[in-house]
Design an enzyme around this catalytic site. Structure first.
Site, PDB file in Angstrom:
ATOM      1  CG  ASP A  10      -1.848   1.449   1.249  1.00 38.59           C
ATOM      2  OD1 ASP A  10      -2.348   1.684   0.236  1.00 38.59           O
ATOM      3  OD2 ASP A  10      -1.757   1.828   2.480  1.00 38.59           O
ATOM      4  CB  SER A  11       0.238   4.934  -0.781  1.00 43.03           C
ATOM      5  OG  SER A  11      -0.859   4.994   0.027  1.00 43.03           O
ATOM      6  CB  CYS A  73      -3.002   0.898  -2.495  1.00 42.89           C
ATOM      7  SG  CYS A  73      -3.109   2.695  -2.702  1.00 42.89           S
ATOM      8  CD  GLU A 152      -1.626   8.113   7.155  1.00 44.32           C
ATOM      9  OE1 GLU A 152      -0.922   8.061   8.068  1.00 44.32           O
ATOM     10  OE2 GLU A 152      -2.023   7.404   6.258  1.00 44.32           O
ATOM     11  CB  CYS A 184      -9.918   5.311   0.390  1.00 47.10           C
ATOM     12  SG  CYS A 184      -8.638   5.806   1.027  1.00 47.10           S
ATOM     13  CG  HIS A 186      -6.386   5.884   5.379  1.00 41.86           C
ATOM     14  ND1 HIS A 186      -5.557   5.055   4.334  1.00 41.86           N
ATOM     15  CD2 HIS A 186      -5.414   6.381   5.933  1.00 41.86           C
ATOM     16  CE1 HIS A 186      -4.539   5.336   4.286  1.00 41.86           C
ATOM     17  NE2 HIS A 186      -4.249   6.110   5.620  1.00 41.86           N
TER      18      HIS A 186
HETATM   19  N1  DGL Z   1      -4.019   3.718   0.113  1.00 41.39           N
HETATM   20  C1  DGL Z   1      -4.978   4.908  -0.564  1.00 41.39           C
HETATM   21  C2  DGL Z   1      -6.080   4.354  -1.106  1.00 41.39           C
HETATM   22  O1  DGL Z   1      -6.614   3.201  -0.706  1.00 41.39           O
HETATM   23  C3  DGL Z   1      -5.004   5.983   0.692  1.00 41.39           C
HETATM   24  C4  DGL Z   1      -3.806   6.568   0.827  1.00 41.39           C
HETATM   25  C5  DGL Z   1      -3.282   7.408  -0.098  1.00 41.39           C
HETATM   26  O2  DGL Z   1      -3.624   8.409  -0.746  1.00 41.39           O
HETATM   27  O3  DGL Z   1      -2.180   7.018  -0.435  1.00 41.39           O
HETATM   28  O4  DGL Z   1      -6.562   5.026  -2.256  1.00 41.39           O
END
Ligand code: DGL
Length: 269
Positions: A10-11, A73, A152, A184, A186
């Site tokens: 993931d990011s 992600c 976050e 997403c 989060h």
């Molecule tokens: N992991 C990203 C997503 O699911 C959210 C966080 C980001 O913007 O990198 O889109």
């Protein structure tokens, strides 16, 4: 039978919502997680950049000898899934297809909504996939860029989060939508508050569990399930700040991470 680990990336920390479901469904599999904490967020970056980062991480995971890659992600799944499928030789799974299937199953009328980062919504990946599977559905897509920093910063259940919901979701609340895809990583952490915002009258679809199910099916179909019968090992890598990752990770997993998180600043910047 194949005891190699599954690679999940993931990011940043958000993909741990997917990691958690995979761990629960596949307790004996070894798992490697990579969080690109040096370059998060991906949600406001261009597709060229997200594809480049995703490919670098996929190569790293291949070097760790993983048997499969899960893009945990939504933004990377929306922008880089086909690039990765072309470039790596092991199976690659994203979160969009499983999320869309779950959403279609849960659709209670002719409208469905998708909320996600700017990049995910602008890519049209969810909208196109839903339309391809059920053309009659009316899809409303809403970017909610402030939700990621709110999670976050641990600002869930605050007035700030409520105001952001008001700003992004008030128009959606006036429609006849009964199912909303949390597109997403989060957003599952805001689930309760989003549900309250809609007076608990809508179904919120989170793709993490469906993705884990698809991982299991793929392992079985390709006969690459582990033969271990003890709890699988877990390794965590990040591109920056392992301590911060370790702290936030416990919120996502509801437990401390098993073992140490290793900083791996190998990526090109
Ligand atoms: N992991 C990203 C997503 O699911 C959210 C966080 C980001 O913007 O990198 O889109």
């Amino acid at each position: 039978m194949d005891n190699r680990p599954i690679g999940i990336f993931d990011s940043g920390v958000g993909g741990l919502t997917v990691f958690k479901e995979i761990r629960e469904l596949l307790p004996f599999e070894n798992l490697i997680y990579f969080g690109d904490t040096a370059r998060v967020p991906y949600g406001n970056k261009s597709s060229t950049v997200v594809q480049k980062y995703s490919l670098e991480i996929a190569k790293f995971l291949e070097m760790q000898n993983v048997k499969m890659i899960v893009i945990a992600c939504n933004t990377a799944s929306a922008l880089a899934l086909s690039t990765l499928k072309n470039e790596v030789r092991i199976p690659v799974i994203g979160v969009i297809e499983p999320g869309v299937r779950a959403a279609i199953k849960s659709a209670k009328n002719n409208s469905i909504a998708v909320i996600g980062t700017k990049a995910t919504i602008n890519s049209g990946a969810y909208q196109n996939r839903i339309k391809r599977l059920r053309n009659s559905l009316n899809v409303i897509a809403v970017p909610c860029p402030l939700f990621v920093p709110i999670v976050e910063e641990n600002l869930m259940n605050t007035k700030l989060a409520e105001d952001a919901m008001d700003m992004y979701l008030s128009d959606l609340k006036k429609t006849d939508v009964k199912s909303v895809i949390l597109a997403c990583t989060h957003y599952p952490l805001l689930k309760e508050q989003i549900s309250n915002f809609f007076d608990n009258k809508i179904c919120l679809v989170d793709s993490a569990y469906e993705t884990a199910k698809e991982v299991k099916e793929t392992l079985e179909a390709r006969r690459i399930v582990t033969e271990q019968e003890t709890l699988g090992k877990e390794s965590f890598f990040v591109s920056d700040s392992p301590e911060t990752f370790t702290n936030i990770a416990s919120k996502f997993l509801n437990r401390d991470i098993d073992g140490k998180c290793v900083s791996h600043p190998w990526v090109e910047y």
